[in-house]
Design a protein around this motif. Structure first.
Motif, PDB file in Angstrom:
ATOM      1  N   SER A 629      21.994  52.407  27.681  1.00  0.00           N
ATOM      2  CA  SER A 629      22.857  51.094  27.298  1.00  0.00           C
ATOM      3  C   SER A 629      23.250  51.108  25.814  1.00  0.00           C
ATOM      4  O   SER A 629      24.341  50.579  25.479  1.00  0.00           O
ATOM      5  CB  SER A 629      22.096  49.912  27.657  1.00  0.00           C
ATOM      6  N   TRP A 632      26.372  53.327  25.379  1.00  0.00           N
ATOM      7  CA  TRP A 632      27.596  52.484  26.177  1.00  0.00           C
ATOM      8  C   TRP A 632      28.045  51.462  25.109  1.00  0.00           C
ATOM      9  O   TRP A 632      29.193  51.296  24.762  1.00  0.00           O
ATOM     10  CB  TRP A 632      27.100  51.550  27.302  1.00  0.00           C
ATOM     11  N   GLU A 633      27.150  50.899  24.326  1.00  0.00           N
ATOM     12  CA  GLU A 633      27.373  49.648  23.490  1.00  0.00           C
ATOM     13  C   GLU A 633      28.401  50.367  22.207  1.00  0.00           C
ATOM     14  O   GLU A 633      29.142  49.898  21.775  1.00  0.00           O
ATOM     15  CB  GLU A 633      26.343  48.836  23.113  1.00  0.00           C
ATOM     16  N   VAL A 667      25.630  50.754  36.507  1.00  0.00           N
ATOM     17  CA  VAL A 667      25.944  49.756  35.493  1.00  0.00           C
ATOM     18  C   VAL A 667      26.269  48.552  35.984  1.00  0.00           C
ATOM     19  O   VAL A 667      27.041  48.258  37.014  1.00  0.00           O
ATOM     20  CB  VAL A 667      27.035  50.552  34.430  1.00  0.00           C
ATOM     21  N   LEU A 671      30.136  45.358  32.366  1.00  0.00           N
ATOM     22  CA  LEU A 671      30.485  46.502  31.230  1.00  0.00           C
ATOM     23  C   LEU A 671      31.564  47.417  31.542  1.00  0.00           C
ATOM     24  O   LEU A 671      32.479  47.813  30.864  1.00  0.00           O
ATOM     25  CB  LEU A 671      29.214  47.505  31.423  1.00  0.00           C
TER      26      LEU A 671
END
Length: 962
Positions: A629, A632-633, A667, A671
């Motif tokens: 995560s 991804w951010e 996910v 997102l």
């Protein structure tokens, strides 16, 4: 075929000519045909086989009940004479007549001759359907019995004593067949010119329809030399795979005709045979060229210059492949012909490639940028086959993926050479790879390569012509070329072609040649080419690679859109792959790592606090990527702050992967939606096109629900800057963008802006359409924007706009223009117009048979038209399947197009009922129906789980300040 064609090769062998004159044969056949039709007797094609005990299809006892030919005989050469009638007879039937002599060698002693024959009325000689004689001193046994075995499409000749191994014989048949409009075998195509109907006699043999033109050993490994002769009217020209001899004037049945014979072909497969009789004309290259190139089409199309672009690009693309393969083009000529009626995009017949008009003809003033790209890539696809597929041919249809996947991949290399500013090597990702990953992520997918014994019937073979074969085949071969390098890949192809020219192969033959090239180049791989690639072609699906940038841990697992679906197809590789992972970190160079097990650790993939990592650079590998995560951010933050730091293909990949990972519950859906937030600053085509397709799934699921309004509002907010950007760079829509992909993205900008209500868009498109309607002789709409404008104006209008577009469609003399109008007519919101249009689809006078499937699918893509189309097809299925099949309909594509919106229990039950009602009458739609059932169940689960959070997200995004 698929996109295009098949081609074969040949080696010269002397053919024994039958000692019966063409004139006498055709007169005799005419008499036979008249007798059979007037008496209305049972024809030979419906004759039952002799008394045999019934057997189950799975274990046929007799050789003629099996779908594969025995290995006892091998054809050497054919001598075929055909006379197509270009006018109907008194029974209003178009027919052809002819005779064929096949010389064959006996490989194993046998008292049976089994040869393919389908839908041919065979002349009887003293009670038998054929004549046999020995060659080179061999004595032919007597005939004991002959019959047509309908289920397996054979002419069976039973002998009173065996043929001798090593001896050569010839079998003579004469026959009459219907020159039908079914787009298969030897068939007719029609068009209007100067108010007069013209008839073309043409062919489509692939995969199993040469047997409809003359009796033959109709399997790809049964290669032979073909000596063709065509009888035709004086105002016509005859073409075939090889160059013609000087035509002769002959008289038959009181008609003055032309007899055109052709030089013997190279050794080639039956499915690559082609012949055409027409009133077409041509343009050609310089007479001193090494290879004669001719572009054939309707006279008006040639006179208008519609063949010029094809002629301009064919020579360079042929030269590119000769260099790429390091192998000269094997033939004297390359004829390419545009047919008004053609079921595929094109067909790679060796030396005479056949095309739909839209795949060969291009008019700069009328055709779009996309039309031009289509012509370039289809020509490239077919020319690639001249070597790979024709010179060297796979042994059986189970390896079709190698033939078509290869041609699909290298077609982008050839097109890139012909049009170096188009960036074609990148566009393969959008055009081929992204779409097929959605198909291959279903539990009902299938491996690229099947066992020979699993692909037997014509229906089984036809089912293989799907996106897995073409697009996934291209994707995995591109991946292979990337990790061994394109230079080594092409060297392996050269030795493959040299080793197996004029013969047949299995896929492992290519792996062995590529392995030799890898060894010679000292390229290090984790295992052999065969071991690596077998995991990609012998099991269906592909992996999702998950990278934890905190620990460096990497894992892989079989990616399924519905993680709850049951995969009932076992795999000896247990759904593990050897995965070539490429990646970049913040500001770093590309690196590569091979993931060989379900999990591994690579500390080079760990990140410091502010860095990001993106994997599968330029989507070279056929896999999806998930991250922890935190990464991804960071990627989302980078997209929002400076998206250009991430390669453009990977910006598209991040969107596509995220949306598909969300559908697979790997996910959060929000997102995936957040990957589209940066688009208000993005102007590149590939990210926008990927987002449009990804969001299209949401529209399919929610355009009949309360989610639709907020979703429209969000997309309107995101696309408005893009609309204004193109308005500016085109100087208020007066110029065409220079860049190839910018032209595509301008279309996206206007299309999405109009569909979401961006101010000024609908006024723009309806205004352009109104100007044209007021002055039909002067269409000033930009060719790139025509479909978008037509669709938008027809959707906003009513019967006046629809009828005008219909009249323009019927008058269109340029196929690409007709195609745009034909598709746009399905955009109307008037149910009665859509129902009328559906009825038109089963009237060949209104919608050509070749276009019926795509038109019904277009209607089904309209949310108002979808239930109408589904009801229509169910009500008409018997008619569609029994009377409108045989190449006219792509049944698989039809089922897929009709059911894309299905997401409810009611629709799922309808599909199950359709399956039950039509058991045994699904043909090549069988697999597609299973995929539709799986997709519907997946859609149902996804909608139930995501509807509320999707609604909340779109609502919050559209209520926040711009």
């Amino acid at each position: 075929m698929g996109k295009g064609l098949f081609v074969s090769k040949a080696v010269a062998v002397t053919c024994v000519v039958a000692a019966i004159g063409a004139a006498a044969t055709i007169i005799a056949l005419s008499v036979v045909y008249a007798q059979e039709t007037s008496k209305n007797e049972v024809t030979p094609s419906t004759t039952a086989s002799p008394n045999t005990s019934p057997t189950t299809p799975s274990t046929p006892k007799e050789p003629w009940q099996r779908y594969r030919l025995p290995d006892s005989l091998a054809p050497v050469s054919y001598n075929v004479t055909l006379w197509p009638r270009l006018e109907p007879n008194e029974g209003d039937l178009y027919i052809f007549s002819g005779h064929s002599t096949v010389a064959f060698r006996c490989v194993k002693e046998t008292d049976l001759i089994i040869i393919h024959s389908n839908k041919l009325n065979l002349t009887s000689f003293e009670g038998y359907h054929a004549k046999l004689r020995g060659l080179n001193g061999a004595t032919a046994p007597g005939l004991k019995d002959t019959w047509l075995e309908i289920p397996t499409e054979y002419l069976v000749v039973q002998l009173d004593s065996p043929l001798q191994a090593g001896s050569t014989y010839e079998l003579f048949t004469e026959f009459i067949g219907e020159l039908a409009d079914d787009l298969g075998g030897f068939y007719r195509s029609e068009y209007m010119e100067d108010g007069v109907k013209k008839v073309v006699a043409t062919t489509q043999m692939q995969p199993t329809d040469a047997r409809k033109a003359f009796p033959c050993f109709d399997e790809p490994a049964m290669k032979a030399v073909f000596h063709m002769t065509l009888i035709h009217p004086h105002e016509t020209v005859a073409l075939s795979n090889s160059m013609n001899y000087d035509p002769l004037n002959i008289t038959m049945e009181g008609h003055n005709l032309i007899q055109t014979s052709f030089e013997p072909t190279e050794i080639m497969s039956t499915y690559l045979l082609a012949f055409v009789v027409s009133e077409f004309t041509f343009i050609s290259n310089q007479p001193d060229a090494d290879v004669l190139i001719r572009i054939w089409a309707r006279r008006r199309a040639i006179e208008e210059g519609q063949g010029d672009y094809a002629l301009e690009k064919t020579g360079p693309i042929l030269a590119f492949f000769a260099d790429y393969y390091n192998s000269s083009y094997p033939l004297k000529k390359s004829d390419q012909i545009a047919l008004p009626d053609f079921s595929a995009g094109a067909m790679e017949n060796w030396g005479l490639i056949t095309y739909r008009e839209t795949a060969l003809l291009y008019n700069p003033g009328v055709s779009s940028n996309g039309d031009k790209e289509w012509v370039a890539t289809v020509i490239s696809h077919e020319l690639a086959h001249m070597w790979f597929g024709n010179l060297v041919t796979t042994r059986w249809w189970n390896d079709l993926w190698l033939n078509e996947g290869f041609a699909t991949y290298v077609s982008y290399l050839g097109a890139d050479y012909a049009e170096p500013t188009w960036n074609m090597k990148d566009l393969i990702v959008l055009n081929q790879i992204v779409g097929v990953m959605s198909v291959d992520a279903l539990a009902s997918s299938h491996p690229l390569s099947s066992k020979e014994e699993d692909i037997l019937t014509p229906e089984h073979i036809s089912e293989l012509f799907d996106s897995i074969t073409y697009s996934k085949g291209a994707a995995v071969l591109r991946m292979l070329s990337e990790f061994i390098t394109e230079t080594v890949f092409s060297k392996g192809l050269n030795t493959y072609l040299e080793e197996f020219k004029y013969s047949n192969t299995v896929y492992t033959d290519l792996w062995k040649q590529l392995q030799m090239a890898v060894d010679n180049a000292n390229i290090e791989l984790p295992d052999s080419v065969e071991v690596i690639m077998n995991r990609w072609i012998l099991q269906m699906g592909f992996p999702v690679v998950t990278i934890n940038t905190q620990t460096g841990k990497i894992t892989q697992k079989h990616f399924l859109l519905d993680p709850n679906s049951v995969v009932d197809r076992p795999s000896e590789f247990k759904y593990e792959w050897f995965v070539p992972i490429t990646w970049i970190k913040t500001g770093g160079a590309e690196q590569q790592y091979w993931l060989l097990n379900k999990e591994a650790t690579n500390t080079n993939m760990t990140l410091s606090a502010d860095d990001w990592l993106v994997a599968n650079i330029n989507m070279k590998g056929f896999y999806r990527v998930n991250y922890d995560s935190d990464n991804w951010e960071r990627l989302l933050a980078k997209l929002s702050s400076r998206h250009q730091d991430i390669p453009v293909i990977n910006r598209a990949q991040l969107i596509d992967d995220a949306f598909n990972l969300a559908r697979a519950k790997m996910v959060n859906t929000t997102l995936a939606l957040r990957t589209t937030k940066f688009l208000d600053t993005e102007v590149e085509y590939m990210p926008w096109e990927t987002a449009r397709r990804s969001l299209n799934y949401y529209f399919l699921m929610f355009d009949r629900s309360k989610v639709y309004g907020p979703m429209q509002a969000y997309l309107k907010k995101q696309v408005t800057p893009l609309f204004n950007y193109f308005k500016k760079i085109t100087v208020n829509w007066t110029k065409i963008p220079e860049n190839h992909t910018d032209q595509y993205n301008q279309v996206n900008a206007i299309s999405m802006a109009c569909s979401t209500g961006v101010e000024g868009c609908k006024e723009l498109t309806t205004g352009w359409f109104r100007e044209w309607r007021n002055n039909p002789m002067n269409n000033t709409i930009s060719p790139n924007l025509k479909y978008t404008v037509y669709c938008s104006a027809i959707a906003e209008g009513g019967v006046v706009e629809w009828d005008f577009a219909w009249s323009m469609f019927k008058k269109a003399t340029i196929a690409t223009e007709a195609d745009k109008l034909m598709s746009a007519l399905s955009c109307t919101r008037q149910p009665w117009l859509l129902n009328r249009y559906l009825e038109y689809c089963l009237d060949p006078e209104k919608i050509r048979k070749q276009d019926a499937t795509s038109t019904i699918i277009s209607i089904a893509s309209n949310p108002i038209g979808q239930p109408l189309a589904w009801d229509f097809v169910r009500a008409k299925w018997d008619h569609i399947f029994n009377d409108y099949g045989d190449g006219s309909f792509s049944f698989g594509g039809l089922i897929n197009g009709l059911t894309r919106r299905f997401s409810s229990e009611f629709e799922y039950k309808q599909l199950l009922q359709f399956k039950e009602d039509n058991a045994g009458q699904l043909g090549s739609a069988t697999t597609s129906l299973e995929q539709a059932l799986e997709s519907t169940k997946t859609n149902m689960n996804w909608v139930a789980m995501n509807k509320e959070q999707v609604l909340d997200w779109f609502t919050s995004e559209t209520s926040s300040p711009v």
